[in-house]
Design an enzyme around this catalytic site. Structure first.
Site, PDB file in Angstrom:
ATOM      1  CD  GLU A  12     -61.300  81.610  21.269  1.00 13.21           C
ATOM      2  OE1 GLU A  12     -60.470  81.104  22.072  1.00 13.21           O
ATOM      3  OE2 GLU A  12     -62.173  82.042  21.297  1.00 13.21           O
ATOM      4  CG  HIS A  61     -60.751  85.479  24.862  1.00 14.24           C
ATOM      5  ND1 HIS A  61     -60.395  85.985  25.736  1.00 14.24           N
ATOM      6  CD2 HIS A  61     -61.629  85.954  23.728  1.00 14.24           C
ATOM      7  CE1 HIS A  61     -61.000  87.332  24.723  1.00 14.24           C
ATOM      8  NE2 HIS A  61     -61.451  87.536  24.379  1.00 14.24           N
ATOM      9  CG  HIS A  82     -64.961  88.958  28.869  1.00 15.76           C
ATOM     10  ND1 HIS A  82     -63.837  88.887  29.401  1.00 15.76           N
ATOM     11  CD2 HIS A  82     -65.331  90.018  27.183  1.00 15.76           C
ATOM     12  CE1 HIS A  82     -63.037  88.814  28.235  1.00 15.76           C
ATOM     13  NE2 HIS A  82     -63.514  89.496  27.703  1.00 15.76           N
ATOM     14  CE  LYS A 120     -62.971  85.835  28.505  1.00 11.06           C
ATOM     15  NZ  LYS A 120     -61.974  84.476  27.857  1.00 11.06           N
ATOM     16  CB  CYS A 128     -59.952  91.362  27.075  1.00 15.67           C
ATOM     17  SG  CYS A 128     -61.311  92.080  27.528  1.00 15.67           S
ATOM     18  CG  PHE A 186     -62.419  95.396  22.246  1.00 18.35           C
ATOM     19  CD1 PHE A 186     -62.630  94.710  21.789  1.00 18.35           C
ATOM     20  CD2 PHE A 186     -63.521  96.578  22.595  1.00 18.35           C
ATOM     21  CE1 PHE A 186     -64.004  95.000  21.797  1.00 18.35           C
ATOM     22  CE2 PHE A 186     -64.535  96.680  22.868  1.00 18.35           C
ATOM     23  CZ  PHE A 186     -64.630  95.473  22.137  1.00 18.35           C
TER      24      PHE A 186
END
Length: 408
Positions: free
Chosen positions: A314, A303, A337, A332, A163, A396
């Protein structure tokens, strides 16, 4: 002389195909309205998570031509967005030197839809498998198809950092420009993974929201009631070039991409480092590359995928680095996403925020985690000058990438 001081890398064109609309203006309008795009998806109807954010009214043949049928959906999205970006930048394809134009495109899964269809055909017999399977499905093919479509002879690269892929692609593009290997780079990412196997796999990881009774409220970045992300698809492509080249041809940039940073958590295949050290290194490296300090940054495009753990880590990182009260948004909430495409789309939105002096709101935000300290823009768009902003992405495998954009 530091590489970033040699010349400015300008963002001169943007192409967006997202669940919020076909084209930059449709996407921007929906984001500024804060209208979520998640809804039921037919191919997911029998699954525990039967909803996602998909691109509405996407007509590949109309946007690309009859050759679109030989492209996987992720390549269709990429080529269509690249064409939009080239047109938006007013690039004269007859005047450019093809081997001085590059393409850097990110994705997470490649042609997943094609692989799925061909696995089903293989079950009927080997002769049913299409000879076009490999050239439609391999992960580099979207970048390659852009070079074919636009007759580009320069470097063609594909990055796959989950991502963070879209933001990583922008960073690699800046390196190509600074190194003098290209004069112009078509940079971004595309993803088309709204499929039963993907939705099921992410759900088995407990990564997806299960708010099937109200999909529009499912993606809730930084909200205390968040329970996972909403699967999405789309593409974002930016035209990057030397600013003096853009000005010489009469093109005023949206923003200047002044800094890039990347790091690895080296912690876990799916979970972020709980201390956020890897995220922090990427952001701090991007600031150093731009020769800016945290106090110079007026906005963060986060993010913020809407997962309980990821958003908490975050949020802590943001409040530790940046001044109190810095406006933070998370696209998002509206878009879902977009996986590998998320970072490119969010970078494009950040460039638009700088250009237009508007920060779109985060959808579905009501109450933050106790003590989070974030100033999340919500309810309505925020209007204010933005001299510099950060957009960061995390994936990831512990992939972290951050970019700094500044007003030209």
């Amino acid at each position: 002389m530091r590489p970033s001081e040699q010349f400015d890398v300008a963002v001169t064109g943007i192409g967006l195909i997202t669940p919020a609309g076909i084209g930059t203006e449709q996407t921007w309008e929906t984001l500024c309205e804060g209208t979520p795009t998640a809804g039921p998806v037919d191919v997911l109807a029998d699954l525990p998570v039967p909803f996602a954010s998909t691109v509405p009214d996407f007509a590949p043949a109309a946007l690309i031509g009859p050759g679109a049928r030989r492209l996987d959906r992720f390549s269709q999205l990429a080529v269509a967005a690249a064409r939009q970006a080239v047109d938006d930048a007013a690039l004269d394809r007859e005047a450019w030197v093809p081997n001085r134009v590059g393409v850097v495109l990110g994705n997470g899964f490649g042609g997943l839809d094609t692989w799925g269809q061909q696995f089903e055909r293989l079950a009927r017999g080997a002769r049913y498998v299409s000879p076009l399977t490999v050239p439609m499905a391999i992960s580099n093919i979207a970048a390659a198809q852009i070079t074919i479509d636009l007759s580009i002879g320069g470097p063609s690269l594909t990055v796959s950092t989950a991502c963070a892929a879209g933001a990583t692609a922008l960073g690699v593009s800046v390196d190509l420009l600074r190194a003098g290997r290209c004069d112009t780079v078509i940079a971004g990412a595309a993803e088309a993974a709204v499929l039963p196997v993907t939705a099921t796999a992410f759900d088995r990881l407990h990564a997806l929201s299960r708010r099937a009774d109200d999909p529009s409220a499912a993606s809730r970045p930084f909200d205390r009631e968040r329970d996972g992300f909403v699967l999405g698809e789309g593409a974002g492509v930016l035209i990057l070039e030397r600013r003096e080249q853009a000005l010489a041809r009469g093109r005023s940039p949206y923003a200047v991409l002044a800094g890039f940073g990347a790091s690895s958590d080296a912690h876990h295949p799916t979970d972020p480092d709980p201390g956020g050290a890897g995220m922090r290194r990427a952001v701090e490296e991007a600031l150093r590359d731009a020769d800016l300090c945290p106090q110079d940054i007026a906005h963060v495009n986060a993010h913020a995928s809407s997962t309980p753990t990821g958003d908490a880590v975050e949020a802590r990182m943001i409040t530790e680095i940046f001044p109190d009260g810095i406006p933070v948004t998370a696209n998002k909430g509206v878009l879902g996403h977009l996986l590998g495409a998320a970072g490119a789309v969010e970078a494009a939105v950040t460039a638009l925020s700088i250009s237009r002096g508007i920060v779109p709101p985060s959808a579905n935000f009501g109450v933050a985690d106790p003590g989070s300290g974030l100033n999340v823009v919500h309810g309505r768009a925020l209007r204010r000058p933005i001299p510099a902003a950060v957009s960061h992405s995390f994936g990831f495998g512990g992939h972290n990438a951050a970019i700094v954009l500044v007003r030209p």
